[in-house]
Write a protein that holds these residues in place. Structure first.
Motif, PDB file in Angstrom:
ATOM      1  N   LEU A  37      18.752  -5.263  22.243  1.00 30.53           N
ATOM      2  CA  LEU A  37      18.078  -5.657  23.491  1.00 30.53           C
ATOM      3  C   LEU A  37      17.752  -7.146  23.465  1.00 30.53           C
ATOM      4  O   LEU A  37      17.159  -7.650  22.511  1.00 30.53           O
ATOM      5  N   ASN A  77      18.011  -6.020  35.856  1.00 28.64           N
ATOM      6  CA  ASN A  77      17.576  -6.548  34.550  1.00 28.64           C
ATOM      7  C   ASN A  77      18.636  -6.351  33.466  1.00 28.64           C
ATOM      8  O   ASN A  77      19.822  -6.119  33.746  1.00 28.64           O
ATOM      9  N   ASN A  78      18.165  -6.433  32.206  1.00 27.27           N
ATOM     10  CA  ASN A  78      19.070  -6.327  31.059  1.00 27.27           C
ATOM     11  C   ASN A  78      19.850  -5.005  31.034  1.00 27.27           C
ATOM     12  O   ASN A  78      21.050  -4.985  30.752  1.00 27.27           O
ATOM     13  N   VAL A  79      19.183  -3.908  31.345  1.00 26.00           N
ATOM     14  CA  VAL A  79      19.872  -2.611  31.327  1.00 26.00           C
ATOM     15  C   VAL A  79      20.857  -2.549  32.500  1.00 26.00           C
ATOM     16  O   VAL A  79      22.009  -2.117  32.343  1.00 26.00           O
ATOM     17  N   ASP A 133      14.428   1.765  35.706  1.00 24.41           N
ATOM     18  CA  ASP A 133      13.817   1.140  34.532  1.00 24.41           C
ATOM     19  C   ASP A 133      12.549   0.433  35.012  1.00 24.41           C
ATOM     20  O   ASP A 133      12.329   0.283  36.233  1.00 24.41           O
ATOM     21  N   VAL A 134      11.766  -0.036  34.070  1.00 24.99           N
ATOM     22  CA  VAL A 134      10.499  -0.704  34.405  1.00 24.99           C
ATOM     23  C   VAL A 134      10.714  -1.878  35.358  1.00 24.99           C
ATOM     24  O   VAL A 134      11.771  -2.489  35.395  1.00 24.99           O
ATOM     25  N   SER A 142       9.922  -6.194  32.633  1.00 29.19           N
ATOM     26  CA  SER A 142      10.433  -5.983  31.277  1.00 29.19           C
ATOM     27  C   SER A 142       9.587  -6.737  30.265  1.00 29.19           C
ATOM     28  O   SER A 142       8.760  -7.588  30.625  1.00 29.19           O
ATOM     29  N   MET A 143       9.846  -6.442  28.994  1.00 31.61           N
ATOM     30  CA  MET A 143       9.128  -7.143  27.920  1.00 31.61           C
ATOM     31  C   MET A 143       9.379  -8.644  28.051  1.00 31.61           C
ATOM     32  O   MET A 143      10.528  -9.070  28.209  1.00 31.61           O
ATOM     33  N   CYS A 195      15.593   4.782  30.711  1.00 35.42           N
ATOM     34  CA  CYS A 195      15.757   4.494  29.277  1.00 35.42           C
ATOM     35  C   CYS A 195      14.449   4.641  28.514  1.00 35.42           C
ATOM     36  O   CYS A 195      14.466   4.745  27.297  1.00 35.42           O
ATOM     37  N   LEU A 196      13.315   4.655  29.240  1.00 32.01           N
ATOM     38  CA  LEU A 196      11.975   4.757  28.654  1.00 32.01           C
ATOM     39  C   LEU A 196      11.667   3.492  27.834  1.00 32.01           C
ATOM     40  O   LEU A 196      12.596   2.919  27.279  1.00 32.01           O
TER      41      LEU A 196
HETATM   42  N1  NVA Z   1      14.129  -3.513  30.682  1.00 37.51           N
HETATM   43  C1  NVA Z   1      13.235  -3.058  29.647  1.00 37.51           C
HETATM   44  C2  NVA Z   1      13.927  -2.075  28.771  1.00 37.51           C
HETATM   45  C3  NVA Z   1      13.076  -1.484  27.698  1.00 37.51           C
HETATM   46  C4  NVA Z   1      13.819  -0.563  26.790  1.00 37.51           C
HETATM   47  C5  NVA Z   1      12.712  -4.237  28.848  1.00 37.51           C
HETATM   48  O1  NVA Z   1      13.495  -5.147  28.545  1.00 37.51           O
HETATM   49  O2  NVA Z   1      11.525  -4.267  28.538  1.00 37.51           O
END
Ligand code: NVA
Ligand code: CP
Length: 301
Positions: A123, A158-160, A216-217, A220-221, A256-257
């Motif tokens: 990630l 986002n990333n996902v 997804d959220v 993100s982080m 994806c949680l």
């Molecule tokens: N898009 C989220 C995925 C967490 C698994 C993040 O980057 O925080």
């Protein structure tokens, strides 16, 4: 030369399908154990928190007879500015593969440039390739094949989401993303993926007739400071029962949680009959086992 997995684009269509097939086989054999990676060590360099990715990689490595070494954000001299190129060359002398969770994609690219061992992107802000590989496994497990499906992504580009776009561009399945203005995944990527991928702004358009709904959220982080602003923008993009009702009656709902109930997904949908989120989480472990076999152990079973 070592193979790396920095984005899904590092794999061919045949390799992706092969990983899915092998992961399903491992799962079918009750989480097959072996000694294929006996004496080998996977390092995990994680600059962000993780439950699923960390634990599933560690257990996958144990199931292959190997060991793991977890290195959190403050644990290495990188936190005191040791150059990535030095750290990468040193870790390559001790370890057999490295899974890296960090912020910039350029960090994993730099590590891959200097590591003589496989580097796996666990990630970054830009991509989450391992997540989408195991999510593809879950879709194949539940729907038998990817061809002919409409896969919807609702929420942040986002990333996902970007890793889903990479997968659709390579495998050719139909992916419709519904993202608010300003939060699209990036036109260059969408253009690269070609006609398989469409970005819309109405979540109902993406959900209508979909066989898979993914979310997804909203923050993100690393985006914690934007959370309040994002909550306002994304409110119309919640995956709730009304949205699910527009989809195919046998739609599977994926996340994806970790999930934020009442934000990107309603509690009754997350806990409802269409949700496959816990199978999805389990599958990360089987897919990571197949991936470690592929990248570290090489041909054979
Ligand atoms: N898009 C989220 C995925 C967490 C698994 C993040 O980057 O925080
Ligand atoms: N889905 C996922 O990557 O979860 P973690 O952040 O818990 O690893």
């Amino acid at each position: 030369m070592s193979r790396h997995l920095l984005t899904i684009r590092d794999l061919t269509k045949e390799e992706i399908l092969g990983l899915i097939e092998r992961a399903l086989e491992i799962k079918g054999l009750g989480g097959q154990t072996s000694s294929r990676l006996r004496g080998k060590t996977l390092g995990l360099v994680f600059d962000k928190p993780s439950t699923r990715t960390r634990v599933s990689f560690e257990v996958a490595m144990f199931r292959l007879g190997g060991n793991t070494l977890f290195l959190g954000k403050a644990d290495t001299q990188m936190s005191r500015d040791e150059p990535i190129k030095d750290t990468s060359r040193v870790l390559s002398r001790y370890l057999d593969a490295l899974a890296v969770r960090t912020f910039a994609q350029s960090t994993v690219e730099e590590m891959a440039r200097w590591c003589s061992i496989p580097v796996i992107n666990a990630l970054t802000d830009q991509y989450h390739p391992c997540q989408v590989l195991s999510d593809l496994m879950t879709v194949v497990e539940k729907k038998k094949e990817l061809n002919g499906l409409k896969i919807a992504w609702i929420g942040d580009g986002n990333n996902v989401a970007r890793s889903w776009i990479n997968a659709a561009g390579i495998l050719g399945f139909r992916l419709v993303l519904a993202c608010p203005p300003g939060y699209h995944p990036g036109t260059d990527m969408v253009e690269w993926a070609g006609e398989s991928v469409q970005v819309v702004e109405d979540p109902r358009e993406a959900a209508r007739g979909a066989h898979v709904i993914n979310t997804d959220v909203w923050a993100s982080m690393g985006q914690e400071a934007e959370k309040d602003q994002r909550l306002k923008v994304f409110t119309p993009y919640q995956v709730d029962q009304a949205l699910v009702d527009l989809a195919d009656p046998d739609v599977i709902v994926m996340h994806c949680l970790p999930a934020h109930r009442g934000e990107e997904i309603a509690e009754d949908v997350l806990e409802g009959p269409n949700s496959v989120v816990f199978d999805q989480a389990e599958n990360k472990m089987h897919l990571h086992q197949a991936l470690l076999e592929f990248l570290v152990a090489g041909p054979g079973k």
